[in-house]
Scaffold this active site. Sequence first.
Site, mmCIF file in Angstrom:
data_model
loop_
_atom_site.group_PDB
_atom_site.id
_atom_site.type_symbol
_atom_site.label_atom_id
_atom_site.label_comp_id
_atom_site.label_asym_id
_atom_site.label_seq_id
_atom_site.Cartn_x
_atom_site.Cartn_y
_atom_site.Cartn_z
ATOM 1 N N CYS A 1 -29.011 110.305 -3.313
ATOM 2 C CA CYS A 1 -28.482 109.075 -3.906
ATOM 3 C C CYS A 1 -27.806 109.353 -5.251
ATOM 4 O O CYS A 1 -28.468 109.713 -6.225
ATOM 5 C CB CYS A 1 -29.628 108.080 -4.070
ATOM 6 N N CYS B 1 -28.944 107.118 -8.149
ATOM 7 C CA CYS B 1 -30.300 107.509 -8.558
ATOM 8 C C CYS B 1 -30.233 108.658 -9.560
ATOM 9 O O CYS B 1 -30.990 108.694 -10.533
ATOM 10 C CB CYS B 1 -31.131 107.940 -7.347
#
Length: 183
Positions: A107, A110
């Site tokens: 991600c 993230c």
Amino acid sequence: MAAAFICTSLPPLSLRSETKAASSSLSSRRLFAVSPESGGLRIRLSQSPSSLTSIQPRAPRLRRGVVVCEAQETTTDIVSIVNDSTWDSLVLEADGPVLVDFWAPWCGPCKMIDPLVNELAQQYTGKVKFYKLNTDDSPSTPSKYNVRSIPTIMIFVDGEKKDAIIGAVPKSTLTSSIDKFLQ
């Protein structure tokens, strides 16, 4: 545990010379040579100083400036890992506020928010417990809390979910959310 790379830019040399230069100060660690023209392609260099002299450049473009990176393992002691099996004891039974960062290694957002979470963990040491939960490794807990998008940051107080922040948000947004639950 993660890997950090310390990179040094070397003047234009042959790959053989770059390797010798790198091996003199970094012989006991993993080394990578990165050609600026290779689009980030890393070439792992051997750890053995005797084998370093046998590497011959195969492409003329590698004879230009090279960046040598040293890999080092790093740990974040402030932000701990939580998973499905430790969730109850670490998050739900904790005294005081707990911030949980739901993330995954693939991600991009993230990865963008990770340094902010680490900064906040240092800033709120002793006031808030910080945990990271990898949604790929522990899918049961995110499902239980309807985590449909990552990164999602949830704040729990006395085992009860109090707030959720979805997406890569500014530090000020996270700070104001945490401050609401500090007494």
